[in-house]
Design a protein around this motif. Structure first.
Motif, short mmCIF file in Angstrom:
data_model
loop_
_atom_site.label_atom_id
_atom_site.label_comp_id
_atom_site.label_asym_id
_atom_site.label_seq_id
_atom_site.Cartn_x
_atom_site.Cartn_y
_atom_site.Cartn_z
N MET A 184 -1.50 -3.12 -4.94
CA MET A 184 0.12 -3.61 -6.01
C MET A 184 1.02 -2.91 -6.00
N ASP A 185 2.04 -3.93 -6.51
CA ASP A 185 3.44 -3.87 -6.43
C ASP A 185 3.69 -2.42 -6.99
N LYS A 186 5.38 -1.40 -6.94
CA LYS A 186 4.65 -0.54 -7.16
C LYS A 186 6.20 -0.79 -7.65
N ARG A 187 6.88 -0.22 -8.75
CA ARG A 187 8.44 -0.26 -9.70
C ARG A 187 8.85 1.21 -10.07
N ILE A 188 9.94 1.09 -9.75
CA ILE A 188 10.38 2.51 -10.46
C ILE A 188 10.85 1.96 -11.70
N GLY A 189 11.25 3.21 -13.04
CA GLY A 189 10.87 3.10 -14.46
C GLY A 189 11.59 4.30 -15.13
N ILE A 190 11.72 3.93 -16.23
CA ILE A 190 12.18 4.87 -17.04
C ILE A 190 12.13 4.82 -18.20
N ILE A 191 11.15 6.11 -18.84
CA ILE A 191 10.74 5.98 -20.30
C ILE A 191 11.19 6.74 -20.77
N GLY A 192 11.41 6.59 -21.76
CA GLY A 192 12.36 7.49 -23.41
C GLY A 192 11.43 7.29 -24.11
N ILE A 193 11.20 8.86 -24.21
CA ILE A 193 10.35 8.97 -25.94
C ILE A 193 11.13 10.02 -26.90
N VAL A 194 10.39 9.86 -28.26
CA VAL A 194 12.05 10.36 -29.46
C VAL A 194 10.63 10.80 -30.04
N ILE A 195 10.01 11.99 -29.99
CA ILE A 195 8.96 12.86 -30.83
C ILE A 195 9.99 13.76 -32.02
N GLU A 196 9.59 12.51 -33.55
CA GLU A 196 9.98 12.69 -35.09
C GLU A 196 9.05 14.10 -35.49
N ASP A 197 8.22 14.25 -35.12
CA ASP A 197 7.03 14.82 -35.45
C ASP A 197 6.63 15.95 -34.71
N LEU A 198 6.83 17.07 -34.32
CA LEU A 198 6.61 18.60 -33.32
C LEU A 198 5.37 18.48 -32.88
N SER A 199 4.32 18.09 -34.82
CA SER A 199 2.57 18.69 -33.97
C SER A 199 1.90 17.80 -32.70
N ALA A 200 3.20 16.50 -32.90
CA ALA A 200 2.58 15.14 -31.85
C ALA A 200 2.65 16.13 -30.44
N VAL A 201 3.14 17.04 -30.36
CA VAL A 201 3.86 17.28 -28.46
C VAL A 201 2.64 17.56 -28.27
N ASP A 202 1.84 18.17 -28.27
CA ASP A 202 0.29 18.46 -27.51
C ASP A 202 -0.32 17.01 -27.04
N LYS A 203 -0.10 16.65 -27.94
CA LYS A 203 -0.52 15.02 -27.74
C LYS A 203 0.02 14.01 -26.40
N VAL A 204 1.83 14.53 -27.02
CA VAL A 204 2.67 13.51 -26.02
C VAL A 204 1.95 14.10 -24.56
N ASN A 205 1.91 15.44 -23.91
CA ASN A 205 2.45 16.03 -23.10
C ASN A 205 0.36 16.02 -22.09
N ALA A 206 -0.60 15.72 -23.43
CA ALA A 206 -1.75 15.35 -22.81
C ALA A 206 -1.80 14.48 -22.20
N ILE A 207 -1.06 13.12 -22.78
CA ILE A 207 -1.16 11.81 -21.87
C ILE A 207 0.07 11.87 -20.23
N LEU A 208 1.07 12.61 -21.25
CA LEU A 208 1.87 12.96 -19.57
C LEU A 208 0.85 13.54 -18.60
N HIS A 209 0.64 14.66 -18.52
CA HIS A 209 -0.62 15.47 -17.55
C HIS A 209 -1.72 14.48 -17.23
N GLU A 210 -2.07 13.58 -17.99
CA GLU A 210 -3.31 11.92 -17.22
C GLU A 210 -2.26 11.33 -16.49
N TYR A 211 -0.85 11.49 -16.66
CA TYR A 211 -0.30 9.82 -15.87
C TYR A 211 0.89 10.99 -14.84
N SER A 212 0.35 12.34 -14.66
CA SER A 212 1.55 12.84 -13.78
C SER A 212 1.33 12.38 -12.29
#
Length: 84
Positions: free
Chosen positions: A1-29
């Protein structure tokens, strides 16, 4: 598969969601080349920017999973050129 470089911007408006975000980032580390996170205390949000390297499908998958979390805004940008 072709690989590309990308930028992802995330704004977390409710800090209680931080754990969910970090779990997904860990999954795709393996895609994440760099990460910068900034707490913007005056606005009561956190902002995370990611540099990623992966296929369109992989980058879309992480963006999609993050976008399904309540009170999270996510945008991505992917280069047109593929890995040489």
């Amino acid at each position: 598969m072709d690989k590309r470089i990308g930028i992802i911007g995330i704004v977390i408006e409710d800090l209680s969601a931080v754990d969910k975000v970090n779990a997904i980032l860990h999954e795709y580390s393996e895609l994440i080349v760099g990460r910068m996170g900034l707490p913007y205390r005056e606005r009561k949000v956190s902002v995370i920017s990611l540099i990623v390297d992966g296929s369109n499908d992989d980058i879309s998958a992480i963006t999609g999973k993050l976008g399904r979390i309540s009170n999270i805004s996510v945008k991505s940008m992917i280069t047109k050129s593929v890995e040489k």
